[in-house]
Design a protein around this motif. Structure first.
Motif, PDB file in Angstrom:
ATOM      1  N   ALA A  40       0.847  -1.192   0.000  1.00 19.90           N
ATOM      2  CA  ALA A  40       0.000   0.000   0.000  1.00 19.90           C
ATOM      3  C   ALA A  40       0.884   1.245   0.000  1.00 19.90           C
ATOM      4  N   THR A  41       0.433   2.245  -0.716  1.00 18.91           N
ATOM      5  CA  THR A  41       1.210   3.482  -0.812  1.00 18.91           C
ATOM      6  C   THR A  41       0.350   4.684  -0.429  1.00 18.91           C
ATOM      7  N   LYS A  42       1.027   5.770  -0.139  1.00 21.45           N
ATOM      8  CA  LYS A  42       0.388   7.068   0.062  1.00 21.45           C
ATOM      9  C   LYS A  42       1.074   8.081  -0.852  1.00 21.45           C
ATOM     10  N   THR A  43       0.350   9.138  -1.157  1.00 19.04           N
ATOM     11  CA  THR A  43       0.913  10.214  -1.967  1.00 19.04           C
ATOM     12  C   THR A  43       1.099  11.451  -1.102  1.00 19.04           C
ATOM     13  N   THR A  67       9.435   8.280  -3.746  1.00 22.47           N
ATOM     14  CA  THR A  67       9.587   8.108  -5.187  1.00 22.47           C
ATOM     15  C   THR A  67       8.909   9.274  -5.903  1.00 22.47           C
ATOM     16  N   PRO A  68       9.663  10.123  -6.609  1.00 21.10           N
ATOM     17  CA  PRO A  68       9.047  11.247  -7.322  1.00 21.10           C
ATOM     18  C   PRO A  68       8.073  10.733  -8.390  1.00 21.10           C
ATOM     19  N   LYS A  69       6.858  11.277  -8.395  1.00 17.06           N
ATOM     20  CA  LYS A  69       5.842  10.861  -9.357  1.00 17.06           C
ATOM     21  C   LYS A  69       5.385  12.001 -10.275  1.00 17.06           C
ATOM     22  N   VAL A  80       4.907  12.934  -4.527  1.00 17.01           N
ATOM     23  CA  VAL A  80       5.795  11.852  -4.095  1.00 17.01           C
ATOM     24  C   VAL A  80       4.976  10.651  -3.628  1.00 17.01           C
ATOM     25  N   GLU A  81       5.356   9.463  -4.086  1.00 15.32           N
ATOM     26  CA  GLU A  81       4.717   8.225  -3.619  1.00 15.32           C
ATOM     27  C   GLU A  81       5.623   7.577  -2.581  1.00 15.32           C
ATOM     28  N   VAL A  82       5.009   7.123  -1.469  1.00 17.89           N
ATOM     29  CA  VAL A  82       5.774   6.481  -0.404  1.00 17.89           C
ATOM     30  C   VAL A  82       5.023   5.243   0.077  1.00 17.89           C
TER      31      VAL A  82
END
Length: 369
Positions: A40-43, A67-69, A80-82
């Motif tokens: 699962a990720t958050k932005t 991670t730059p999105k 950024v996605e984390v």
């Protein structure tokens, strides 16, 4: 033009409300071993130091484990996605970086319309806001663009032919001219359906107004702040005179406020739905500075039962059983503050189609009279 009889322009009480929580369930195989799942990720939306080169901004994000999105350069924002499990730690790390000014979660905002009778054919709201006294007596002459930030617009609808201008999609490759939900198409008809064309319904802005579809919400009517912010900036940079945002969330975002400030600085009028929770908890973007937050009234000028009210509300407009265009070349009647916001956005656009020299503050003040 907009009726708000029986309602105060500013309500003072503020209550707390549960924020929207999205719960992701785990899926399991028929066997005892679980299937491999993508973590699962958050932005996150990261505000960088002004003028920081893109490479340095991305390096700062990567150092902290993000991670730059994407990016919104005019506002110095990085999307950024984390990993969800590491979101707090990465946020703390980014906050401690000298290149970072602010970190916030990209909140999810939802469209604000409730289905009712899809074949109701009485546009009671137009005479309620004195539209019938304007139509035939006022002649708009200047093309005015209304950016509808929503689920897209079905540009093939016959009652919208000639009313759709250039658009974009922040979330897919459709250029905003498809709509898997129908909400954006409904709003487009309320604002600017072709009038006196022997078809369907009449739009509030009956002439010289075109819709700029900006898709920022998915087929379920949900959208991330990072996409909404990019949509606001795109609309402001591409000639929008009015921006309609018929979605809400009780969470404040400074990055979204920055985007609204940017649009306001470019003389854009901004309108947003207050929400349909029957609550006086502030919602955003309706409650943001520079935005007209709109609640809903019924045929008797009373506050609609489900309409939000309170400090996020600037004024109210009809929002019960409002007929508009729909996908599949059809029509639908829905209720909600989305419709009310569309009524106000159409009114603002019509004013500028008559007099394009009106500053956004002048338009807002005249609507509030």
């Amino acid at each position: 033009m907009v009726s708000w009889t029986g309602l105060s322009r500013r309500a003072l009480s503020i209550l707390t409300l549960m924020t929207l929580v999205v719960v992701t369930g785990m899926m399991f195989a028929r066997s005892s071993a679980p299937l491999q799942q993508k973590p699962a990720t958050k932005t996150l939306i990261v505000k960088m130091a002004k003028g920081l080169p893109l490479e340095q901004a991305q390096a700062a994000v990567s150092r902290s484990g993000g991670t730059p999105k994407g990016s919104i350069p005019k506002l110095d924002l990085q999307v950024v996605e984390v990993p969800a499990y590491a979101a707090d730690a990465i946020t703390k790390s980014l906050t401690g970086d000298a290149a970072v000014l602010r970190v916030e979660e990209s909140l999810t905002r939802k469209w604000q319309g409730v289905p009712s009778d899809p074949y109701y054919a009485n546009q009671w709201a137009l005479p309620k806001v004195a539209w019938d006294q304007v139509y035939g007596n006022v002649s708009p002459q200047f093309l005015t663009n209304v950016a509808i930030l929503d689920t897209g617009v079905d540009a093939s609808h016959p009652d919208l032919i000639g009313s759709i201008g250039p658009g974009t999609s922040i979330i897919d490759d459709s250029n905003g001219v498809t709509d898997a939900n129908g909400h954006g198409t409904w709003l487009a008809g309320i604002v600017a359906a072709r009038t006196n064309n022997l078809l369907g319904v009449a739009g509030v802005a009956f002439d010289h107004v075109q819709i700029m579809p900006v898709k920022v919400l998915d087929a379920d009517g949900l959208g991330q702040d990072s996409d909404i912010i990019a949509g606001v900036v795109w609309a402001a940079d591409n000639g929008a005179s009015v921006i309609l945002m018929a979605f809400s969330n009780p969470g404040f975002s400074q990055s979204l406020q920055d985007a609204i400030d940017y649009a306001w600085s470019k003389n854009v009028v901004l309108v947003a739905a207050a929400g349909n929770d029957g609550s006086n908890t502030p919602t955003f973007p309706a409650g943001d500075k520079g935005v007209m937050g709109i609640s809903a009234t019924d045929q008797n000028d009373n506050l609609a039962a489900t309409s939000n009210y309170g400090s996020s509300v600037f004024l109210a407009a009809p929002g019960v059983n409002i007929l508009g265009t729909y996908t599949g070349q059809s029509y639908v009647t829905w209720s909600g503050t989305s419709a009310s916001a569309a009524m106000v956005a159409g009114s603002a656009a019509l004013m500028r189609a008559v007099d394009p020299t009106l500053a956004n503050g002048v338009v807002v003040n005249r609507i509030a009279r």
